[in-house]
Design a protein around this motif. Structure first.
Motif, mmCIF file in Angstrom:
data_model
loop_
_atom_site.group_PDB
_atom_site.id
_atom_site.type_symbol
_atom_site.label_atom_id
_atom_site.label_comp_id
_atom_site.label_asym_id
_atom_site.label_seq_id
_atom_site.Cartn_x
_atom_site.Cartn_y
_atom_site.Cartn_z
ATOM 1 N N GLN A 43 1.018 -1.329 -0.004
ATOM 2 C CA GLN A 43 -0.084 0.128 -0.015
ATOM 3 C C GLN A 43 0.851 1.193 -0.196
ATOM 4 N N LEU A 48 2.213 1.766 -5.141
ATOM 5 C CA LEU A 48 1.131 2.189 -6.012
ATOM 6 C C LEU A 48 1.601 2.927 -7.326
ATOM 7 N N GLU A 185 -0.997 4.609 5.725
ATOM 8 C CA GLU A 185 -1.450 4.133 4.478
ATOM 9 C C GLU A 185 -2.494 5.080 3.809
#
Length: 203
Positions: A43, A48, A185
């Motif tokens: 995460q 990402l 996160e």
């Protein structure tokens, strides 16, 4: 003669339609913020970014060489080995925070960052420098000099700069872990957005 006529009659774009895109590498050299300390690494903003690349720029491979606790001196010591091994076309440099938290002289931090940037550029890689800020543990003057060095480096060495990686994150409710240093996160998509807006034009 028939073969030649067939070749000439094909649409011009057809010849490259199935040609594989040239593979390129993005190397991230950072500390715990890019290593994903305290969160699910899948995460983290780097993971990402990797997902974004897979969807939009599959010709790019992402190498995350970030290490928790890394300093600019540590990064400088292993920079040449990393560059020779991965031969990146883009280097994302996210270092300096740990130096600042230890009160390392800004001249030494700047010297190490300059070395890494110049080495990357000499080996054909563009550099994206991710700026950082620190709390005034060593006085307001030191904090200001620390933050300013990123802008000065980007100007002097003509490299792309994100002035503050934690813009919109630092000091915001729910965005920082209990230590007040590492983002949660929930903060990672914000960080990705900031990086991606500057990284994308470099590709």
């Amino acid at each position: 003669m028939l073969c030649l006529l067939l070749e000439l009659s094909l649409p011009q774009a057809y010849a490259g339609e199935n040609s594989p895109l040239q593979q390129q590498t993005i190397l991230i050299v950072g500390d715990s913020i890019s290593a994903g300390l305290g969160i699910d690494k899948q995460q983290g903003w780097v993971a990402l970014l990797e997902n974004t690349l897979l969807q939009e720029y599959p010709q790019y491979t992402l190498i995350n060489a970030s290490i928790s606790g890394e300093t600019t001196s540590g990064g400088a010591n292993r920079m040449q080995t990393m560059l020779e091994k991965h031969q990146p076309s883009i280097v994302i440099l996210e270092l300096g925070g740990n130096d600042g938290l230890r009160g390392t002289p800004t001249k030494l931090i700047t010297k190490n960052l300059t070395y890494m940037i110049n080495l990357s550029e000499s080996m054909g890689a563009k550099t994206l420098l991710l700026g950082m800020r620190i709390p005034p543990n060593y006085g307001q003057r030191y904090s200001e000099l620390f933050a300013q060095q990123y802008t000065q480096l980007a100007t002097e060495l003509n490299v792309t700069l994100l002035p503050f990686l934690l813009e919109g994150v630092a000091g915001e409710k729910g965005m920082m872990q209990a230590d007040g240093i590492h983002p949660t996160e929930e903060a990672q998509p914000i960080m990705l957005k900031s990086v991606w807006e500057i990284l994308k034009p470099m590709m």
